[in-house]
Design a protein around this motif. Sequence first.
Motif, PDB file in Angstrom:
ATOM      1  N   LEU A 282       0.844  -1.192   0.000  1.00 26.11           N
ATOM      2  CA  LEU A 282       0.000   0.000   0.000  1.00 26.11           C
ATOM      3  C   LEU A 282       0.880   1.243   0.000  1.00 26.11           C
ATOM      4  O   LEU A 282       1.877   1.296   0.726  1.00 26.11           O
ATOM      5  CB  LEU A 282      -0.906   0.029   1.227  1.00 26.11           C
TER       6      LEU A 282
ATOM      7  N   ALA B 269      -3.319   0.188  -3.642  1.00 22.00           N
ATOM      8  CA  ALA B 269      -2.852  -1.170  -3.361  1.00 22.00           C
ATOM      9  C   ALA B 269      -2.296  -1.805  -4.624  1.00 22.00           C
ATOM     10  O   ALA B 269      -2.834  -1.608  -5.719  1.00 22.00           O
ATOM     11  CB  ALA B 269      -4.003  -2.016  -2.816  1.00 22.00           C
TER      12      ALA B 269
ATOM     13  N   ILE C 164     -10.262  -7.465  -3.625  1.00 21.60           N
ATOM     14  CA  ILE C 164     -10.180  -6.584  -2.448  1.00 21.60           C
ATOM     15  C   ILE C 164     -11.548  -6.517  -1.799  1.00 21.60           C
ATOM     16  O   ILE C 164     -12.554  -6.279  -2.482  1.00 21.60           O
ATOM     17  CB  ILE C 164      -9.682  -5.191  -2.840  1.00 21.60           C
TER      18      ILE C 164
ATOM     19  N   MET D 282     -12.030  -1.682   2.561  1.00 24.88           N
ATOM     20  CA  MET D 282     -10.917  -0.725   2.577  1.00 24.88           C
ATOM     21  C   MET D 282     -11.272   0.335   3.610  1.00 24.88           C
ATOM     22  O   MET D 282     -12.430   0.775   3.681  1.00 24.88           O
ATOM     23  CB  MET D 282     -10.725  -0.090   1.198  1.00 24.88           C
TER      24      MET D 282
ATOM     25  N   SER E  61     -16.756  -3.769  -0.301  1.00 23.58           N
ATOM     26  CA  SER E  61     -16.583  -3.992  -1.727  1.00 23.58           C
ATOM     27  C   SER E  61     -17.820  -3.565  -2.503  1.00 23.58           C
ATOM     28  O   SER E  61     -17.720  -3.195  -3.683  1.00 23.58           O
ATOM     29  CB  SER E  61     -16.280  -5.467  -2.001  1.00 23.58           C
TER      30      SER E  61
ATOM     31  N   ARG F 140     -13.916   4.623  -3.119  1.00 30.91           N
ATOM     32  CA  ARG F 140     -12.940   3.710  -3.682  1.00 30.91           C
ATOM     33  C   ARG F 140     -13.080   3.650  -5.196  1.00 30.91           C
ATOM     34  O   ARG F 140     -14.171   3.828  -5.738  1.00 30.91           O
ATOM     35  CB  ARG F 140     -13.067   2.312  -3.081  1.00 30.91           C
TER      36      ARG F 140
ATOM     37  N   ASN G 164      -7.644  -0.077  -7.611  1.00 30.99           N
ATOM     38  CA  ASN G 164      -7.352  -0.612  -6.266  1.00 30.99           C
ATOM     39  C   ASN G 164      -6.995   0.505  -5.291  1.00 30.99           C
ATOM     40  O   ASN G 164      -6.052   0.392  -4.503  1.00 30.99           O
ATOM     41  CB  ASN G 164      -6.212  -1.637  -6.322  1.00 30.99           C
TER      42      ASN G 164
ATOM     43  N   VAL H  88      -8.290   3.633  -2.516  1.00 31.75           N
ATOM     44  CA  VAL H  88      -9.299   4.179  -1.617  1.00 31.75           C
ATOM     45  C   VAL H  88      -8.913   5.618  -1.293  1.00 31.75           C
ATOM     46  O   VAL H  88      -7.724   5.955  -1.193  1.00 31.75           O
ATOM     47  CB  VAL H  88      -9.435   3.329  -0.329  1.00 31.75           C
TER      48      VAL H  88
ATOM     49  N   CYS I  80      -4.126   3.712   6.018  1.00 31.69           N
ATOM     50  CA  CYS I  80      -5.154   2.954   5.298  1.00 31.69           C
ATOM     51  C   CYS I  80      -4.978   1.467   5.602  1.00 31.69           C
ATOM     52  O   CYS I  80      -3.877   1.003   5.930  1.00 31.69           O
ATOM     53  CB  CYS I  80      -5.114   3.222   3.807  1.00 31.69           C
TER      54      CYS I  80
ATOM     55  N   VAL J 287      -6.330  -2.343   4.010  1.00 38.57           N
ATOM     56  CA  VAL J 287      -6.991  -3.033   2.902  1.00 38.57           C
ATOM     57  C   VAL J 287      -7.041  -4.524   3.211  1.00 38.57           C
ATOM     58  O   VAL J 287      -6.004  -5.129   3.531  1.00 38.57           O
ATOM     59  CB  VAL J 287      -6.241  -2.792   1.579  1.00 38.57           C
TER      60      VAL J 287
ATOM     61  N   SER K 195      -7.733  -8.078   1.605  1.00 38.84           N
ATOM     62  CA  SER K 195      -7.733  -8.625   0.258  1.00 38.84           C
ATOM     63  C   SER K 195      -7.450 -10.109   0.275  1.00 38.84           C
ATOM     64  O   SER K 195      -7.057 -10.691   1.281  1.00 38.84           O
ATOM     65  CB  SER K 195      -6.670  -7.904  -0.586  1.00 38.84           C
TER      66      SER K 195
END
Length: 124
Positions: free
Chosen positions: A4, A24, A31, A34, A53, A71, A76, A78, A95, A97, A99
């Motif tokens: 990230l 990302a 993913i 986020m 998502s 997002r 990928n 945010v 951040c 994430v 995934s």
Amino acid sequence: QVQLVESGGGLVQAGGSLRLSCAASGTILSINAMGWYRQGPGNQRELVAVITSGGTANYSDSVKGRFTISRENAKNTVYLQMNRLKPEDTAVYYCNVRSRAYTVTMRLADFSSWGQGTQVTVSS
């Protein structure tokens, strides 16, 4: 593996705005959620906002109505748009994430990855 990269922090006067980004990259299959967290001086890390998502967003009470999380799935990435900033928003913003990605041995695994953090300072 998932990496990230955050950007967008800085110094702003109270009432101003900033926009944070977190991209990302890696061997990502999909993913899920986020989010953005922050940690102010002497405080524990706290959740600021999260987006699923499917695009459903939730916010902490302290930022509701001032911050907007979004997002861009194709990138990928945010974002956190922060408006009407207050001195108490001063913190390092991270951040997160979640995934599903391939490991170095090419096995699928679930990852919860953190950005390096970006400083947001709001002066009064």
